[in-house]
Design an enzyme around this catalytic site. Structure first.
Site, PDB file in Angstrom:
ATOM      1  N   LYS A  13      -5.161  -4.012   4.129  1.00  0.00           N
ATOM      2  CA  LYS A  13      -5.588  -3.166   5.245  1.00  0.00           C
ATOM      3  C   LYS A  13      -6.766  -2.268   4.866  1.00  0.00           C
ATOM      4  O   LYS A  13      -7.737  -2.180   5.595  1.00  0.00           O
ATOM      5  CB  LYS A  13      -4.454  -2.214   5.691  1.00  0.00           C
ATOM      6  CG  LYS A  13      -3.215  -2.875   6.196  1.00  0.00           C
ATOM      7  CD  LYS A  13      -2.191  -1.802   6.610  1.00  0.00           C
ATOM      8  CE  LYS A  13      -1.717  -0.925   5.468  1.00  0.00           C
ATOM      9  NZ  LYS A  13      -0.780  -1.545   4.545  1.00  0.00           N
ATOM     10  N   ARG A  88       3.068   4.201  11.549  1.00  0.00           N
ATOM     11  CA  ARG A  88       4.042   3.402  10.789  1.00  0.00           C
ATOM     12  C   ARG A  88       5.466   3.584  11.296  1.00  0.00           C
ATOM     13  O   ARG A  88       6.392   2.959  10.768  1.00  0.00           O
ATOM     14  CB  ARG A  88       4.042   3.806   9.325  1.00  0.00           C
ATOM     15  CG  ARG A  88       2.804   3.408   8.604  1.00  0.00           C
ATOM     16  CD  ARG A  88       3.036   3.477   7.123  1.00  0.00           C
ATOM     17  NE  ARG A  88       1.779   3.651   6.471  1.00  0.00           N
ATOM     18  CZ  ARG A  88       1.441   3.063   5.333  1.00  0.00           C
ATOM     19  NH1 ARG A  88       2.280   2.289   4.701  1.00  0.00           N
ATOM     20  NH2 ARG A  88       0.266   3.274   4.816  1.00  0.00           N
ATOM     21  N   ARG A 127      -2.946  -4.701  -8.669  1.00  0.00           N
ATOM     22  CA  ARG A 127      -3.569  -3.405  -8.378  1.00  0.00           C
ATOM     23  C   ARG A 127      -3.027  -2.333  -9.318  1.00  0.00           C
ATOM     24  O   ARG A 127      -3.748  -1.423  -9.718  1.00  0.00           O
ATOM     25  CB  ARG A 127      -3.293  -3.022  -6.910  1.00  0.00           C
ATOM     26  CG  ARG A 127      -4.000  -1.757  -6.482  1.00  0.00           C
ATOM     27  CD  ARG A 127      -3.932  -1.541  -4.990  1.00  0.00           C
ATOM     28  NE  ARG A 127      -2.655  -1.029  -4.546  1.00  0.00           N
ATOM     29  CZ  ARG A 127      -2.299  -0.885  -3.281  1.00  0.00           C
ATOM     30  NH1 ARG A 127      -3.128  -1.232  -2.322  1.00  0.00           N
ATOM     31  NH2 ARG A 127      -1.120  -0.421  -2.966  1.00  0.00           N
ATOM     32  N   ARG A 133      -2.291   3.268  -9.546  1.00  0.00           N
ATOM     33  CA  ARG A 133      -1.646   4.107  -8.527  1.00  0.00           C
ATOM     34  C   ARG A 133      -0.199   4.362  -8.909  1.00  0.00           C
ATOM     35  O   ARG A 133       0.511   3.432  -9.285  1.00  0.00           O
ATOM     36  CB  ARG A 133      -1.721   3.405  -7.171  1.00  0.00           C
ATOM     37  CG  ARG A 133      -2.655   4.111  -6.209  1.00  0.00           C
ATOM     38  CD  ARG A 133      -2.837   3.319  -4.963  1.00  0.00           C
ATOM     39  NE  ARG A 133      -1.600   3.242  -4.166  1.00  0.00           N
ATOM     40  CZ  ARG A 133      -1.561   2.803  -2.926  1.00  0.00           C
ATOM     41  NH1 ARG A 133      -2.666   2.406  -2.345  1.00  0.00           N
ATOM     42  NH2 ARG A 133      -0.421   2.748  -2.272  1.00  0.00           N
ATOM     43  N   ARG A 144       8.845   0.235  -0.939  1.00  0.00           N
ATOM     44  CA  ARG A 144       7.832   0.305   0.125  1.00  0.00           C
ATOM     45  C   ARG A 144       7.940  -0.898   1.051  1.00  0.00           C
ATOM     46  O   ARG A 144       7.727  -0.793   2.256  1.00  0.00           O
ATOM     47  CB  ARG A 144       6.434   0.395  -0.480  1.00  0.00           C
ATOM     48  CG  ARG A 144       6.088   1.834  -0.879  1.00  0.00           C
ATOM     49  CD  ARG A 144       5.043   1.905  -1.968  1.00  0.00           C
ATOM     50  NE  ARG A 144       3.820   1.240  -1.634  1.00  0.00           N
ATOM     51  CZ  ARG A 144       2.988   0.699  -2.536  1.00  0.00           C
ATOM     52  NH1 ARG A 144       3.285   0.743  -3.807  1.00  0.00           N
ATOM     53  NH2 ARG A 144       1.883   0.121  -2.145  1.00  0.00           N
TER      54      ARG A 144
HETATM   55  P1  ADP Z   1       0.523   0.892   1.094  1.00  0.00           P
HETATM   56  O1  ADP Z   1       0.428   0.515   2.528  1.00  0.00           O
HETATM   57  O2  ADP Z   1      -0.169  -0.091   0.201  1.00  0.00           O
HETATM   58  O3  ADP Z   1       1.918   1.185   0.655  1.00  0.00           O
HETATM   59  P2  ADP Z   1      -0.976   3.407   1.565  1.00  0.00           P
HETATM   60  O4  ADP Z   1      -2.066   3.824   0.657  1.00  0.00           O
HETATM   61  O5  ADP Z   1      -1.362   3.010   2.943  1.00  0.00           O
HETATM   62  O6  ADP Z   1      -0.237   2.224   0.806  1.00  0.00           O
HETATM   63  O7  ADP Z   1       0.143   4.561   1.655  1.00  0.00           O
HETATM   64  C1  ADP Z   1       0.680   5.127   0.493  1.00  0.00           C
HETATM   65  C2  ADP Z   1       1.827   6.079   0.852  1.00  0.00           C
HETATM   66  O8  ADP Z   1       1.355   7.149   1.680  1.00  0.00           O
HETATM   67  C3  ADP Z   1       2.992   5.470   1.633  1.00  0.00           C
HETATM   68  O9  ADP Z   1       3.908   4.784   0.817  1.00  0.00           O
HETATM   69  C4  ADP Z   1       3.590   6.748   2.273  1.00  0.00           C
HETATM   70  O10 ADP Z   1       4.352   7.497   1.352  1.00  0.00           O
HETATM   71  C5  ADP Z   1       2.357   7.563   2.615  1.00  0.00           C
HETATM   72  N1  ADP Z   1       1.903   7.259   4.000  1.00  0.00           N
HETATM   73  C6  ADP Z   1       0.736   6.648   4.342  1.00  0.00           C
HETATM   74  N2  ADP Z   1       0.644   6.530   5.679  1.00  0.00           N
HETATM   75  C7  ADP Z   1       1.776   7.061   6.202  1.00  0.00           C
HETATM   76  C8  ADP Z   1       2.294   7.231   7.515  1.00  0.00           C
HETATM   77  N3  ADP Z   1       1.628   6.818   8.601  1.00  0.00           N
HETATM   78  N4  ADP Z   1       3.495   7.833   7.671  1.00  0.00           N
HETATM   79  C9  ADP Z   1       4.186   8.273   6.611  1.00  0.00           C
HETATM   80  N5  ADP Z   1       3.772   8.129   5.336  1.00  0.00           N
HETATM   81  C10 ADP Z   1       2.589   7.539   5.127  1.00  0.00           C
END
Ligand code: ADP
Length: 191
Positions: A13, A88, A127, A133, A144
């Site tokens: 994404k 989400r 990654r 990370r 996740r």
């Molecule tokens: P990925 O989709 O690869 O897990 P992201 O970088 O998009 O990683 O998100 C990392 C973390 O940030 C998520 O696991 C969550 O803890 C938090 N996060 C990101 N977007 C949201 C959201 N819309 N609502 C709640 N938590 C979020």
């Protein structure tokens, strides 16, 4: 143009959101990137988010919603945006609806990237080695994925029912996926 890019962790994404946003001349808004920037700057928001992120859990809706609302209110997002990582949860869908309604516009499309489960784990482990990370450990990756299936996958049906959903094959090279997304967006006209 107001777009959402959806997909499980590791679907690509973030990578695609940046390219697509640049192409249509709007900002890419990544909630994950904003949270990580706040964690590394040691802000209040970062302190609130960190424990959830490190455990692979979602940050509470009220924290995330306020952050996105503030970002969307910024001037560069007036012509539109590509959202990466938001919404989400069903509560976030409602909140986003009200944010967009307030601006007098509509959501134009929701692009979902589909990738095999096995490929997702491989990408995230890769990654972990390159980016370091803190949430890319095997245990947190698994959590996740579960959280995605429980809380975020149901959103796909919501947007399908609204005729906004575009499913794009996220397997293969980054450039190939980008081309597929652009192809799919040709039929979308800003409302
Ligand atoms: P990925 O989709 O690869 O897990 P992201 O970088 O998009 O990683 O998100 C990392 C973390 O940030 C998520 O696991 C969550 O803890 C938090 N996060 C990101 N977007 C949201 C959201 N819309 N609502 C709640 N938590 C979020």
């Amino acid at each position: 143009m107001r777009l959402i890019l959806m997909g499980p962790p590791g679907a690509g994404k973030g990578t695609q959101a940046k390219v697509v946003a640049e192409h249509i001349g709007v900002p890419a808004i990544s909630t994950g990137d904003i949270f990580r920037a706040n964690v590394s700057e040691g802000t209040d928001l970062g302190r609130k988010a960190q424990e959830y992120m490190d455990a692979g859990e979602y940050v509470p809706d009220e924290v995330t919603n306020l952050m996105v609302r503030n970002r969307i209110d910024e001037r560069d997002a007036e012509p539109g945006f590509v959202l990466d990582g938001y919404p989400r949860t069903l509560a976030q869908v409602e909140e986003l609806d009200s944010m967009i309604k307030f601006t007098g516009h509509e959501l134009d499309a929701v692009v979902v990237l589909t990738v095999d489960r096995e490929e997702l784990v491989q990408r995230l482990l890769q990654r972990a080695e390159t980016d370091g990370r803190s949430d890319d450990t095997e245990e947190v990756i698994r959590r996740r994925q579960e959280v995605y299936v429980d809380q975020t996958e149901p959103l796909i049906d919501v947007y399908r029912d609204r005729n906004l959903l575009i499913e794009v094959d996220g397997m293969g090279e980054v450039d190939q996926v980008t081309k597929r997304i652009f192809g799919a967006l040709e039929g979308v006209h800003e409302s």
